[in-house]
Design an enzyme around this catalytic site. Structure first.
Site, PDB file in Angstrom:
ATOM      1  N   SER A 128       0.838  -1.204   0.000  1.00 49.12           N
ATOM      2  CA  SER A 128       0.000   0.000   0.000  1.00 49.12           C
ATOM      3  C   SER A 128       0.867   1.246   0.000  1.00 49.12           C
ATOM      4  CB  SER A 128      -0.930   0.027   1.201  1.00 49.12           C
ATOM      5  OG  SER A 128      -1.665   1.241   1.181  1.00 49.12           O
ATOM      6  N   LYS A 182      -4.605  -6.962   2.958  1.00 46.19           N
ATOM      7  CA  LYS A 182      -4.537  -5.804   2.051  1.00 46.19           C
ATOM      8  C   LYS A 182      -5.929  -5.480   1.507  1.00 46.19           C
ATOM      9  CE  LYS A 182      -3.121  -2.473  -0.563  1.00 46.19           C
ATOM     10  NZ  LYS A 182      -3.410  -2.460  -1.934  1.00 46.19           N
ATOM     11  N   HIS A 185      -7.744  -3.674   4.191  1.00 45.86           N
ATOM     12  CA  HIS A 185      -7.178  -2.317   4.213  1.00 45.86           C
ATOM     13  C   HIS A 185      -7.910  -1.454   3.186  1.00 45.86           C
ATOM     14  CE1 HIS A 185      -4.549   0.615   2.221  1.00 45.86           C
ATOM     15  NE2 HIS A 185      -3.902   0.776   3.381  1.00 45.86           N
ATOM     16  N   ASN A 186      -8.065  -1.983   1.975  1.00 42.49           N
ATOM     17  CA  ASN A 186      -8.727  -1.207   0.926  1.00 42.49           C
ATOM     18  C   ASN A 186     -10.207  -0.996   1.217  1.00 42.49           C
ATOM     19  OD1 ASN A 186      -6.199  -1.534  -0.201  1.00 42.49           O
ATOM     20  ND2 ASN A 186      -6.979  -1.828  -2.262  1.00 42.49           N
ATOM     21  N   GLU A 189     -10.344   1.761   3.518  1.00 45.33           N
ATOM     22  CA  GLU A 189     -10.004   2.956   2.727  1.00 45.33           C
ATOM     23  C   GLU A 189     -11.248   3.495   1.991  1.00 45.33           C
ATOM     24  OE1 GLU A 189      -6.463   2.355   0.181  1.00 45.33           O
ATOM     25  OE2 GLU A 189      -7.730   3.005  -1.471  1.00 45.33           O
TER      26      GLU A 189
HETATM   27  P1  NBP Z   1      -0.833  -2.441 -13.722  1.00 46.23           P
HETATM   28  O1  NBP Z   1      -1.789  -3.059 -12.776  1.00 46.23           O
HETATM   29  O2  NBP Z   1      -1.319  -1.410 -14.668  1.00 46.23           O
HETATM   30  O3  NBP Z   1      -0.137  -3.636 -14.583  1.00 46.23           O
HETATM   31  C1  NBP Z   1       0.737  -3.342 -15.617  1.00 46.23           C
HETATM   32  C2  NBP Z   1       1.875  -4.334 -15.637  1.00 46.23           C
HETATM   33  O4  NBP Z   1       1.380  -5.671 -15.808  1.00 46.23           O
HETATM   34  C3  NBP Z   1       2.818  -4.071 -16.817  1.00 46.23           C
HETATM   35  O5  NBP Z   1       4.124  -4.334 -16.415  1.00 46.23           O
HETATM   36  C4  NBP Z   1       2.315  -5.078 -17.848  1.00 46.23           C
HETATM   37  O6  NBP Z   1       3.274  -5.427 -18.802  1.00 46.23           O
HETATM   38  C5  NBP Z   1       2.050  -6.250 -16.946  1.00 46.23           C
HETATM   39  N1  NBP Z   1       1.242  -7.291 -17.585  1.00 46.23           N
HETATM   40  C6  NBP Z   1      -0.034  -7.289 -18.020  1.00 46.23           C
HETATM   41 BR1  NBP Z   1      -1.134  -5.842 -17.993  1.00 46.23          BR
HETATM   42  N2  NBP Z   1      -0.443  -8.452 -18.535  1.00 46.23           N
HETATM   43  C7  NBP Z   1       0.642  -9.245 -18.455  1.00 46.23           C
HETATM   44  C8  NBP Z   1       0.860 -10.571 -18.803  1.00 46.23           C
HETATM   45  N3  NBP Z   1      -0.121 -11.319 -19.331  1.00 46.23           N
HETATM   46  N4  NBP Z   1       2.089 -11.096 -18.587  1.00 46.23           N
HETATM   47  C9  NBP Z   1       3.066 -10.339 -18.056  1.00 46.23           C
HETATM   48  N5  NBP Z   1       2.909  -9.054 -17.665  1.00 46.23           N
HETATM   49  C10 NBP Z   1       1.711  -8.517 -17.859  1.00 46.23           C
HETATM   50  O7  NBP Z   1       0.447  -1.863 -12.959  1.00 46.23           O
HETATM   51  P2  NBP Z   1       0.553  -1.050 -11.575  1.00 46.23           P
HETATM   52  O8  NBP Z   1      -0.463   0.032 -11.485  1.00 46.23           O
HETATM   53  O9  NBP Z   1       1.993  -0.726 -11.439  1.00 46.23           O
HETATM   54  O10 NBP Z   1       0.163  -2.143 -10.481  1.00 46.23           O
HETATM   55  C11 NBP Z   1       0.851  -3.366 -10.310  1.00 46.23           C
HETATM   56  C12 NBP Z   1       0.135  -4.174  -9.236  1.00 46.23           C
HETATM   57  O11 NBP Z   1       0.200  -3.454  -8.000  1.00 46.23           O
HETATM   58  C13 NBP Z   1      -1.351  -4.392  -9.527  1.00 46.23           C
HETATM   59  O12 NBP Z   1      -1.755  -5.629  -9.029  1.00 46.23           O
HETATM   60  C14 NBP Z   1      -2.025  -3.293  -8.742  1.00 46.23           C
HETATM   61  O13 NBP Z   1      -3.352  -3.612  -8.393  1.00 46.23           O
HETATM   62  C15 NBP Z   1      -1.123  -3.236  -7.501  1.00 46.23           C
HETATM   63  N6  NBP Z   1      -1.140  -1.947  -6.812  1.00 46.23           N
HETATM   64  C16 NBP Z   1      -1.206  -0.787  -7.505  1.00 46.23           C
HETATM   65  C17 NBP Z   1      -1.200   0.435  -6.820  1.00 46.23           C
HETATM   66  C18 NBP Z   1      -1.226   1.732  -7.581  1.00 46.23           C
HETATM   67  O14 NBP Z   1      -1.309   2.778  -6.907  1.00 46.23           O
HETATM   68  N7  NBP Z   1      -1.146   1.723  -8.894  1.00 46.23           N
HETATM   69  C19 NBP Z   1      -1.114   0.440  -5.426  1.00 46.23           C
HETATM   70  C20 NBP Z   1      -1.015  -0.763  -4.751  1.00 46.23           C
HETATM   71  C21 NBP Z   1      -1.034  -1.964  -5.455  1.00 46.23           C
HETATM   72  P3  NBP Z   1       3.277  -4.680 -20.238  1.00 46.23           P
HETATM   73  O15 NBP Z   1       4.068  -3.440 -20.039  1.00 46.23           O
HETATM   74  O16 NBP Z   1       3.959  -5.655 -21.118  1.00 46.23           O
HETATM   75  O17 NBP Z   1       1.860  -4.428 -20.642  1.00 46.23           O
END
Ligand code: NBP
Length: 466
Positions: A128, A182, A185-186, A189
């Site tokens: 988080s 987690k 937590h959400n 939130e």
């Molecule tokens: P995203 O949730 O937008 O995921 C994008 C990533 O997943 C890219 O690296 C993409 O690769 C990869 N990906 C996908 Br889409 N399909 C794939 C596949 N079939 N095989 C391999 N890679 C694949 O990214 P994020 O916002 O950085 O979040 C990452 C995780 O962290 C998620 O589970 C999210 O829920 C969690 N999270 C996010 C936040 C936030 O604030 N954003 C906070 C806390 C937790 P590509 O570049 O090749 O498309």
């Protein structure tokens, strides 16, 4: 030189987490399905940190020291399964995969079993704090086997947010415990965000306050009992001006709230486990209602809402009390859910430790957590005990006044009223469920219990009806 840890998925979270790990002195190998993102990351953000780019999964795995430790920061859902499948042929027994995404806890449960059968260690880790937290110190909630946790404990402790009570990371518990926590937590939130939004709505619609005035109030509240990340950012949001129009940006944002599902999962899990998380559930429902913008616009023409705008500083104090009341109950409902899940699923949670991990880095960090930690071990699952009930009673008049004003002016306040009704129900000796039991027995022969004798009873309710 081999890397001490690997990270797959270079979107917002992965990039920042990789930089955070590298800046703590660990060599990190990174890989992303789309190679151009890896190149872009290197060109734009890596400034001499010990990060090794790789463009082939086999090279990525070979670049890691054994036992390999691989953090996945890919999109929750099938992307996690795809990545695990692609990795498996290259891994050896004893290697570790850490899923740092927002995976559903039942997916984590399944993956844990699948990987255990193949000798691969697995942690489902809640992260988080968004992108800022990932870079500067997130709150980390790793669950799985303790042996797996110990392989990465040192790194996780180094990269986590720090508070006076230590790094915001701990071993959460068995199997899917980290992702369950987690998820809760959400859910909390969602409820606190909605409660803040309802208070804001009353400030603008009933008190006629402008954005900057409201920012001043939230800023002031952030210095006291309501001190929290969400109140702090609310003040900052209300102060932000749109460069193009010169108007407060918040007034230009469409009132349709998105969601990625973790709040809904919390409500679903709570209903499945029989835990009344009223405030959390209503927050999810209200986001859904917000989506019906077109319908709301049309229907608003059918019910003209007369509102009497009154500038009343006394009401501000009441709003503050109502927010404190609702914040406490949002947390306590989440704690109840975690306590029940811990027993039901054998997670072995230490809820006081979970709350400690939420003190820094995460979105729901707040001063209220210190109070919750003081009572968590001596109160029941739901945290409604002598001390907390006395605490909530202090704000009861405030909530009553706020709900009265909201009703008089026809302003919806689903989470504030859900919190109030939850508290009333939980403190009510007699609920009208006796009548519900009679109705159930009447139409479905479901039987009922009596207050004056043991057993299950059924009546022919039509007999003697005239
Ligand atoms: P995203 O949730 O937008 O995921 C994008 C990533 O997943 C890219 O690296 C993409 O690769 C990869 N990906 C996908 Br889409 N399909 C794939 C596949 N079939 N095989 C391999 N890679 C694949 O990214 P994020 O916002 O950085 O979040 C990452 C995780 O962290 C998620 O589970 C999210 O829920 C969690 N999270 C996010 C936040 C936030 O604030 N954003 C906070 C806390 C937790 P590509 O570049 O090749 O498309």
């Amino acid at each position: 030189m081999k890397a001490q840890i690997g990270l797959i998925g270079l979107a917002v979270m992965g990039q920042n987490l990789a930089l955070n790990i590298a800046r703590k002195g660990y060599t990190v190998s990174v890989y992303n399905r789309t190679a151009s993102k890896t190149r872009e990351f290197f060109e734009s953000r890596v400034k001499g940190e010990p990060i090794i780019p790789t463009y082939d999964l086999k090279d990525f795995v070979e670049s890691l020291e054994k036992p390999r430790k691989i953090v996945l920061m890919v999109k929750a859902g099938s992307a996690v399964d795809d990545t695990i499948e692609a990795l498996l042929p290259h891994l050896d027994p004893g290697d570790l995969i850490v899923d740092g995404g927002n995976s559903h806890y039942l997916d984590t449960e399944r993956r844990f079993k699948y990987l255990s059968e193949r000798g691969i260690l697995f942690l489902g880790m809640g992260v988080s704090g968004g992108e800022y937290g990932a870079l500067h110190g997130p709150s980390l909630m790793p669950g799985g086997s303790r042996k797996a946790y110990e392989l990465v404990e040192e790194i996780l402790m180094k990269i986590a947010a720090k508070t006076e009570d230590g790094p915001c990371c701990t071993y959460i518990g068995e199997r899917s415990a980290g992702h369950f926590v987690k998820m809760v937590h959400n859910g909390i939130e969602y409820a606190i965000m909605q409660a803040i939004a309802e208070v804001y709505d009353l400030m603008r619609k009933v008190m006629g306050m402008g954005s900057f005035e409201m920012a001043d109030v939230f800023e002031e509240w952030n210095k006291g009992e309501l001190n929290s990340f969400l109140v702090e950012i609310t003040a900052k949001i209300l102060r932000k001006v749109d460069e193009e129009t010169g108007k407060p940006i918040v007034d230009l944002i469409l009132d349709k709230a998105e969601q990625k599902g973790t709040g809904k999962w919390t409500a679903q899990a709570a209903l499945d486990l029989g835990v009344p998380t009223s405030s959390l559930n209503l927050a999810v429902v209200e986001r859904v209602i917000s989506h019906f913008k077109g319908e709301r616009e049309k229907l608003s023409q059918l019910l003209k809402k007369e509102r009497k705008v009154v500038r009343d500083d006394h009401l501000l104090e009441k709003l503050k009390g109502a927010l404190i009341f609702s914040t406490f109950l949002s947390f306590s409902q989440g704690v109840w859910l975690m306590n029940v899940a811990s027993r039901e699923f054998g997670y072995g949670l230490n809820v006081s430790e979970v709350l400690r991990v939420w003190k820094g880095g995460c979105i729901i960090r707040s001063k209220m957590i210190d109070f919750l930690r003081e009572i968590v071990t001596d109160s029941g699952d739901h945290l409604l005990c002598d001390r907390s009930t006395r605490f909530l009673k202090e704000y009861l008049d405030d909530v009553k006044e706020v709900l009265k004003v909201a009703q008089e002016n026809l302003v919806p306040v689903p989470v504030l009223s859900a919190s109030f009704n939850y508290f009333l129900s939980m403190t009510e000796e007699k609920l009208p469920a006796n009548l519900i039991q009679a109705q159930r027995d009447f139409f479905g022969a479901h039987t009922f219990e009596r207050i004056d004798k043991e057993g299950a009873f059924h009546l022919d309710w039509w007999e003697g009806v005239v």
